[in-house]
Scaffold this motif. Structure first.
Motif, PDB file in Angstrom:
ATOM      1  N   ARG A   6       0.849  -1.187   0.000  1.00 23.24           N
ATOM      2  CA  ARG A   6       0.000   0.000   0.000  1.00 23.24           C
ATOM      3  C   ARG A   6       0.883   1.234   0.000  1.00 23.24           C
ATOM      4  O   ARG A   6       1.774   1.377   0.846  1.00 23.24           O
ATOM      5  N   LEU A   7       0.628   2.145  -0.907  1.00 19.04           N
ATOM      6  CA  LEU A   7       1.499   3.298  -1.106  1.00 19.04           C
ATOM      7  C   LEU A   7       1.052   4.537  -0.350  1.00 19.04           C
ATOM      8  O   LEU A   7       1.841   5.459  -0.153  1.00 19.04           O
ATOM      9  N   GLU A   8      -0.207   4.589   0.048  1.00 16.51           N
ATOM     10  CA  GLU A   8      -0.711   5.799   0.682  1.00 16.51           C
ATOM     11  C   GLU A   8      -1.903   5.448   1.565  1.00 16.51           C
ATOM     12  O   GLU A   8      -2.371   4.311   1.606  1.00 16.51           O
ATOM     13  N   GLY A   9      -2.425   6.475   2.279  1.00 18.39           N
ATOM     14  CA  GLY A   9      -3.591   6.286   3.141  1.00 18.39           C
ATOM     15  C   GLY A   9      -3.190   5.935   4.561  1.00 18.39           C
ATOM     16  O   GLY A   9      -2.105   5.404   4.824  1.00 18.39           O
ATOM     17  N   TRP A  10      -4.106   6.230   5.489  1.00 18.64           N
ATOM     18  CA  TRP A  10      -3.826   6.035   6.913  1.00 18.64           C
ATOM     19  C   TRP A  10      -3.531   4.575   7.233  1.00 18.64           C
ATOM     20  O   TRP A  10      -2.648   4.272   8.037  1.00 18.64           O
ATOM     21  N   ASP A  11      -4.251   3.663   6.599  1.00 21.86           N
ATOM     22  CA  ASP A  11      -4.021   2.250   6.880  1.00 21.86           C
ATOM     23  C   ASP A  11      -2.853   1.683   6.080  1.00 21.86           C
ATOM     24  O   ASP A  11      -2.627   0.472   6.093  1.00 21.86           O
ATOM     25  N   GLY A  12      -2.109   2.568   5.421  1.00 20.95           N
ATOM     26  CA  GLY A  12      -0.892   2.141   4.745  1.00 20.95           C
ATOM     27  C   GLY A  12       0.360   2.641   5.444  1.00 20.95           C
ATOM     28  O   GLY A  12       1.440   2.647   4.853  1.00 20.95           O
ATOM     29  N   CYS A  13       0.236   3.030   6.712  1.00 27.26           N
ATOM     30  CA  CYS A  13       1.373   3.624   7.429  1.00 27.26           C
ATOM     31  C   CYS A  13       2.576   2.686   7.499  1.00 27.26           C
ATOM     32  O   CYS A  13       3.716   3.134   7.462  1.00 27.26           O
ATOM     33  N   SER A  14       2.335   1.387   7.635  1.00 28.76           N
ATOM     34  CA  SER A  14       3.446   0.437   7.721  1.00 28.76           C
ATOM     35  C   SER A  14       3.886  -0.050   6.357  1.00 28.76           C
ATOM     36  O   SER A  14       4.839  -0.831   6.241  1.00 28.76           O
ATOM     37  N   GLY A  15       3.163   0.377   5.305  1.00 32.10           N
ATOM     38  CA  GLY A  15       3.455  -0.100   3.963  1.00 32.10           C
ATOM     39  C   GLY A  15       2.696  -1.353   3.583  1.00 32.10           C
ATOM     40  O   GLY A  15       2.759  -1.792   2.426  1.00 32.10           O
ATOM     41  N   TYR A  16       1.973  -1.939   4.542  1.00 29.68           N
ATOM     42  CA  TYR A  16       1.305  -3.226   4.290  1.00 29.68           C
ATOM     43  C   TYR A  16      -0.063  -3.219   4.944  1.00 29.68           C
ATOM     44  O   TYR A  16      -0.231  -2.688   6.037  1.00 29.68           O
ATOM     45  N   HIS A  17      -1.033  -3.833   4.262  1.00 33.77           N
ATOM     46  CA  HIS A  17      -2.326  -4.084   4.884  1.00 33.77           C
ATOM     47  C   HIS A  17      -2.803  -5.463   4.470  1.00 33.77           C
ATOM     48  O   HIS A  17      -2.683  -5.862   3.306  1.00 33.77           O
ATOM     49  N   TYR A  18      -3.341  -6.175   5.431  1.00 33.52           N
ATOM     50  CA  TYR A  18      -3.664  -7.591   5.204  1.00 33.52           C
ATOM     51  C   TYR A  18      -4.664  -7.793   4.077  1.00 33.52           C
ATOM     52  O   TYR A  18      -4.666  -8.836   3.422  1.00 33.52           O
ATOM     53  N   THR A  19      -5.513  -6.831   3.825  1.00 32.48           N
ATOM     54  CA  THR A  19      -6.550  -6.987   2.801  1.00 32.48           C
ATOM     55  C   THR A  19      -6.011  -6.819   1.381  1.00 32.48           C
ATOM     56  O   THR A  19      -6.730  -7.080   0.418  1.00 32.48           O
ATOM     57  N   ASP A  20      -4.767  -6.374   1.238  1.00 25.76           N
ATOM     58  CA  ASP A  20      -4.205  -6.128  -0.087  1.00 25.76           C
ATOM     59  C   ASP A  20      -3.780  -7.434  -0.761  1.00 25.76           C
ATOM     60  O   ASP A  20      -3.410  -8.401  -0.092  1.00 25.76           O
TER      61      ASP A  20
END
Length: 870
Positions: free
Chosen positions: A66-80
């Motif tokens: 994940r490149l942007e957005g609040w839930d991309g702060c760590s660079g990763y989101h499980y739903t991706d």
């Protein structure tokens, strides 16, 4: 004779070898890494990452989805389901994005340099994450990507399909704004480079040096996505590169970083990963985690509520113990609740060890807060301190299980003070972000010193603390002048007043330990400034403006007077003087009723949207740190069983084994540290104080392996029994009956056994006889500021003004001409009429002591004028 001597020698060395083997076996740590699930917290708003890292490592090698957005702060989101590559630095659970430096992405075919073209789909079923190791499969290229790490080096293993075009893309533009960057080819096995970026950290420098296990046949370095033919080194703000191998089958890439230089990165690389043995590095990373996680060993544990069993899609079995014979409704497999609880615990313990991060190279060099290169002499320098969060539980945990590292933290703080003239607030890389409120390196230092970690310059630390709180920044001048930060002077004024008062209490404790009597008296007074924002008319901590209270007021409102919260959450943030707060709220019964209302109110949040306020029970918000101590406050009341009631509810409802198994941002370990401490049955609500409050141990047995070689064992024989509400029945310390709702730090570090007995039935007699924890300021009691009955600055019709004070037995003196009030001014004894523009000032006096002066300006306006506020 010689034969006998030879046999004796042989027997001696055989016995010596057996002794060594037995000793090594006895010292072998139990492996808890299978109990860690790095995917917990990567969903929801946890903001964690699943990649490869060793405890407190400088490198965090993880996939970026994940490149942007609040839930991309760590660079990763499980739903991706799309991965852009694998970068070498990540933040664990923050609410602001940064890092994700130096991205590698393996591809096949003609090299592509745009992330929308080189990215790949991946499937969750092919993802593996364990401590120190990560693996996924890139569907687009049929490549297996594996990651592991040492402290300063990330190691990749890419398994390519048969191809003459096997590539590794290196993207320096990835994520935040690039200020400058360059890449240079050293030879056909090595590259080096530099990236200077601007994100949350305004000026971050990362140097890197990479080596590859096989020679690349060709390469291309691009500037602004155009390959610069024949160039070995390219510099600019958009620099990328590809290297290409001819049917390599497997390529191992190892990359070290440094804040100092590429030479520093090379030293780190050669010192920590001298060869290309991926399995060896992976095994070493696992061993580091085995040793780290074995600092606390737990046994047993199971859910203690019917609700949790139902949440796990299981049939409820009231007679089960560790392995409950419940069935999953989907596949009918037995559910091991004890294993689930241990997974939650060890994943939480794992998360507490992801930050702060090592920042000095193997030779001790690092880039300081002044952007100059320094050398850490005799300690390791760290960065990434989320202090507003972590001072509450993360650091008290580490003072127990990692004292050497805690000492290095303190020395890092003092180095930052030397370089920048200020103790850190929220340091990231070589930058002070000033994120969040307060000066919470102070409680970390004081807590360490109070608990015997003293091998640092305490005199310098004390001067640095006073410097931090006596500067004119973030409302501190208003705080010192008025006894509170005023709404008109500074945003988040209420939260800042409370956090500053706690920091001042910590300084007072340090002054007492250093025998600085004058300083102690000054700061113990300042520690009481919370009283100046306590409104006794409604029982809430409230903003002060124009001599009165901020209006309109609604306790559920999320507004600019509070930091990521509202009056409900902040009205209990007085950990240094809980008994003073109880007194102000009208005594134990009224205080308990206020706590009950906090947890049971059906009122919803109002005001602005604030995603950080999550994990709600009534208006209690476990997803954000200001609430973290509140359940323990029932220990000060006549019904302390409610502490265990709400602890059970919080632990069972807000911590699960699912990717969204955290109630809010992980915040560099704090959300998890709360669970670790609470699951052990210990919690320090006021770091800087020796007392750990007794909560609700979640395991049959927990052993804290202390660095002094001793063990502190906590047992709760009924922890594995599935029940409803659990009550405290009795306690033993060192086999003797124990009658306190707290335990001192010294009792823990000296080792021993602490037995907690719990059951289904309340033992009110036992609970009433228990000695309560202490949190009370008794020295140099201040007189609370008075307040006006209105803070409205304009009026059209004459009105009656009242002046009140939350303090009993005070006399109030005031002036109406703007002059400074004294005990010789007009004594207030009844309301008076304001019919013209007036500047009122007032003080409260008690036993010869005076409050701060409050001031209000009230302007008479013409009745025919209308004022519209946009």
């Amino acid at each position: 004779m010689h034969f006998k001597k030879a046999n004796i020698c042989k027997l001696f060395f055989t016995l010596l070898a057996l002794l060594y083997i037995n000793t090594a076996f006895a010292q072998k740590k139990k492996d808890y890494t299978p109990m860690v699930d790095p995917f917990i917290g990567t969903g929801g708003h946890g903001h964690t990452y699943p990649g490869a890292v060793v405890p407190f490592g400088m490198v965090q090698l993880s996939p970026d989805t994940r490149l942007e957005g609040w839930d991309g702060c760590s660079g990763y989101h499980y739903t991706d389901t799309v991965v852009y590559g694998f970068s070498h630095t990540h933040l664990s659970g923050t609410g602001v994005a940064d890092y994700c430096d130096v991205l590698f992405m393996p591809t096949t075919g003609a090299p592509k340099l745009l992330n929308t073209e080189y990215c790949s789909v991946f499937k969750k079923k092919n993802e593996i994450a364990t401590p120190g190791y990560y693996k996924t499969h890139l569907e687009k290229y049929n490549i297996d990507a594996e990651l592991t790490a040492t402290t300063r080096v990330g190691v990749h293993r890419y398994t390519f399909p048969g191809t003459a075009e096997a590539n590794i893309i290196i993207d320096l533009k990835h994520r935040d704004e690039v200020l400058d960057s360059w890449i240079e080819v050293v030879n056909n096995h090595e590259i080096r480079g530099f990236r200077q970026s601007k994100g949350w950290a305004a000026n971050q420098s990362v140097y890197f040096y990479a080596k590859f296990s096989k020679p690349f046949k060709t390469y291309g370095i691009a500037l602004n996505d155009a390959v610069q033919k024949g160039q070995q080194k390219v510099q600019g703000k958009n620099v990328k590169m590809y290297i290409q191998f001819d049917d390599p089958k497997e390529v191992i890439a190892k990359l070290a970083i440094s804040s100092v230089s590429t030479n520093g990165a090379l030293k780190n690389l050669d010192a920590e990963v001298p060869d290309f043995d991926f399995k060896l590095i992976q095994k070493a990373a696992k061993t580091e985690w085995i040793n780290a996680l074995a600092k606390i060993e737990v046994e047993g544990g199971a859910p203690n509520t019917r609700q949790q069993a139902q949440q796990q899609n299981a049939t409820y079995n009231p007679y089960g113990a560790n392995k409950i014979a419940a069935k999953n409704k989907k596949n009918e497999k037995p559910i091991d609740y004890a294993k689930q609880k241990q997974t939650i615990f060890y994943t939480a313990l794992y998360h507490t060890m992801l930050a702060p991060n090592v920042y000095s190279d193997v030779d001790g060099q690092y880039r300081g807060m002044d952007q100059q290169v320094h050398t850490a002499q005799g300690f390791t320098y760290y960065t990434v301190f989320s202090l507003w969060d972590t001072f509450r539980a993360e650091h008290p945990l580490l003072t127990l299980i990692d004292r050497k590292r805690t000492l290095d933290f303190v020395k890092s703080f003092l180095a930052m003070y030397d370089q920048g003239g200020l103790l850190p607030v929220w340091p990231l890389a070589s930058n002070e972000t000033f994120c969040m409120v307060g000066n919470h390196s102070i409680p970390v230092i004081v807590d360490a010193y109070a608990k015997g970690i003293k091998d640092f310059d305490a005199e310098k630390a004390f001067i640095a603390m006073k410097t931090a709180v006596n500067r004119n920044q973030f409302g501190l001048d208003s705080y010192r002048k008025n006894g509170a930060v005023l709404v008109d002077d500074e945003n988040e004024s209420v939260s800042k007043t409370l956090e500053y008062a706690y920091d001042d209490w910590c300084i007072a404790q340090m002054a007492k330990m250093l025998n600085k009597d004058t300083d102690y008296h000054e700061f113990i007074k300042r520690a009481q400034y919370w009283k100046n924002v306590y409104n006794n008319q409604n029982g809430f901590i409230q903003g002060r403006t124009n001599g009165g209270w901020f209006a309109p007021f609604k306790a559920t409102d999320v507004n600019n007077n509070y930091t990521e919260g509202n009056a409900w959450q902040y009205s209990f943030l007085v950990p240094q003087d809980v008994e003073g707060l109880i007194k102000n709220m009208g005594g134990k019964e009224a205080f308990e009723a206020k706590l009950d209302e906090l947890f049971t109110t059906t009122e919803q949040l109002t005001g602005r949207q604030q995603d950080d306020i999550s994990g709600l029970i009534g208006q209690y918000a476990h997803g954000n740190e200001p609430s973290h101590h509140i359940a323990y406050l029932y220990n000060f009341t006549d019904n302390p069983d409610k502490t265990r009631l709400y602890l059970s509810k919080i632990m069972n409802e807000f911590y699960t084994t699912k990717p969204d198994g955290l109630a809010g941002n992980e915040d560099c370990g704090q959300m998890s540290a709360w669970y670790v401490m609470s699951a052990l049955g210990l919690y320090n609500i006021a770091p800087g104080q020796q007392q750990f409050q007794i909560g609700l141990p979640q395991f049959d047995k927990a052993v804290i392996n202390l660095e002094n070689g001793k063990k502190f064992t906590i047992t709760n024989a009924n922890a594995s029994v599935v029940r409803g509400n659990i009550y405290l029945q009795g306690m033993n310390l060192a086999k003797h009956a124990y009658n306190k709702l707290y335990i001192n730090n010294d009792d823990i570090v000296n080792g021993g056994e602490f037995e907690v007995f719990t059951g289904r039935l309340q033992n009110q007699l036992f609970m009433q006889d228990l000695e309560r924890p202490t949190s009370k300021i008794t020295d140099d009691l201040i007189v609370a500021n008075p307040y006006f009955s209105t803070s409205e600055k304009t009026f059209k019709q004459p009105f009656s003004m009242e002046i009140k004070c939350a303090e009993n037995g005070v006399k109030i003196y005031y002036t109406l001409d703007g002059s400074t009030p004294t005990a010789s001014s007009t004594l207030y004894n009844k309301p008076f009429l304001i019919s013209t523009t007036t500047n009122i000032k007032a003080i409260a006096v008690k036993d010869g002591k005076s409050s701060f002066i409050i001031s209000g300006s009230f302007m008479m306006m013409r009745a025919d004028l209308k004022l519209k506020l946009n």
